[in-house]
Scaffold this active site. Structure first.
Site, short mmCIF file in Angstrom:
data_model
loop_
_atom_site.label_atom_id
_atom_site.label_comp_id
_atom_site.label_asym_id
_atom_site.label_seq_id
_atom_site.Cartn_x
_atom_site.Cartn_y
_atom_site.Cartn_z
N ASP A 160 50.07 112.05 -9.45
CA ASP A 160 51.13 111.03 -9.54
C ASP A 160 50.99 110.22 -10.83
OD1 ASP A 160 53.39 109.67 -8.61
OD2 ASP A 160 52.20 108.14 -7.59
N THR A 171 52.41 102.28 -5.22
CA THR A 171 52.80 103.35 -4.30
C THR A 171 52.16 103.15 -2.93
OG1 THR A 171 52.88 104.82 -6.21
CG2 THR A 171 52.85 105.86 -4.05
N LYS A 178 43.23 96.34 -4.40
CA LYS A 178 44.36 97.16 -3.98
C LYS A 178 44.26 97.33 -2.47
CE LYS A 178 45.56 100.46 -6.81
NZ LYS A 178 46.88 100.67 -7.37
N GLY A 181 51.19 93.10 -8.30
CA GLY A 181 52.06 94.27 -8.22
C GLY A 181 52.09 94.86 -6.83
#
Length: 298
Positions: free
Chosen positions: A125, A14, A32, A11
């Site tokens: 978020d 943000t 990440k 993926g």
């Protein structure tokens, strides 16, 4: 990074790219890689400090941050790996989740949030994409605390506009006083989406987002929200809308569910229920163990 072997890209969030990887012991994890805007400056020390605090968060409903690897230009966060998220699940379930499943997920979201709020960490978020689910139906919140470490960009790593659908009206109107109430608003939006199967406020701009909120909750005034006039984007000429009945917005919710969502989705952040209070709400009084009714989540 030699300790981790990248298996596939899973993926682009943000803040950067996410990979599925395996460590030297054969354990699967998620890497990440955080993109740094200021190429010359490297990783801000404040960000590293904030991220280090997140390693101290240990809760069954929070994605575990296993490790932080930083070089001069790159920061990699190593998380436990979960292969499903609430957005994918909602996309696959036409017309919303089973009521018992939605209730279990909501309870788990609130447990994770309550824990983080107790540790004075906000999410800011929250959205279905960062609510991860394992095969036993345990839901875990991802990306907690990253907003404070890196700030939420207007556009994501892939230049997609970061969604406004779950953003509180006080934030949309320019409030810089972030409180735990901003997360509760997001949870209320997610609650409605789990029940209805579609987003509650799918705005295409900040103005459109506010308009959609006011069309359902009514246009705020000094009586309903005393501090609204002090917000930078407050406009006394906002189009006037009457508040709608929650029973017409979430018709599948029972009376206690409607009471809970109405306490979460208050325009005035001061009036929103806290995560701790929400966990004690009557809506959850018949809740069983999550795994009992989540055998359909795979």
């Amino acid at each position: 990074m030699r300790r981790y072997h990248k298996m596939e890209k899973i993926g682009e969030g943000t803040y950067g790219v996410v990979y599925k990887a395996q460590n030297n012991h054969g354990e699967i994890c998620a890497l990440k890689k955080i993109r740094v805007e200021e190429e010359d400056e490297g990783i801000p020390s404040t960000a590293i400090r904030e991220i280090s605090l997140l390693k101290e968060l240990h809760h069954p409903n929070i994605v575990w941050l296993r490790d932080v690897i930083h070089s001069e230009k790159c920061l990699t966060l190593v998380f436990e790996y979960l292969d499903q998220d609430l957005k994918k699940l909602l996309d696959a379930c036409d017309g919303g989740l089973e009521p018992t499943t939605a209730k279990s997920f909501l309870y788990q979201i609130l447990r994770g949030i309550s824990y983080c709020h107790d540790h004075r960490i906000l999410h800011r978020d929250l959205k279905p994409q960062n609510l991860l689910i394992n095969r036993e139906g345990v839901l875990k919140l991802a990306d907690f605390g990253l907003a404070r470490a890196f700030a939420i960009p207007v556009r994501s790593y892939t230049h997609e506009v970061v969604t406004l659908w779950y953003r509180a009206p006080d934030v949309l109107m320019g409030s810089k006083k972030y409180s735990t109430a901003v997360d509760i608003w997001s949870v209320g939006c997610i609650f409605a989406e789990m029940i209805n199967g579609v987003p509650l406020f799918p705005g295409i701009s900040e103005q459109d987002q506010l308009k959609r909120i006011f069309k359902i909750l009514g246009t705020p005034n000094v009586d309903s929200w005393p501090q609204v006039v002090n917000l930078p984007a407050y406009n006394p000429d906002f189009c006037y809308y009457e508040k709608q009945a929650w029973s017409s917005i979430v018709p599948k919710l029972n009376e206690s569910g409607i009471d809970l969502i109405s306490r979460m989705l208050q325009l005035d952040p001061v009036q929103r229920i806290s995560a701790k209070e929400a966990l004690k709400h009557d809506y959850f009084k018949d809740l069983h163990r999550p795994s009992e009714f989540l055998n359909g989540v795979h």
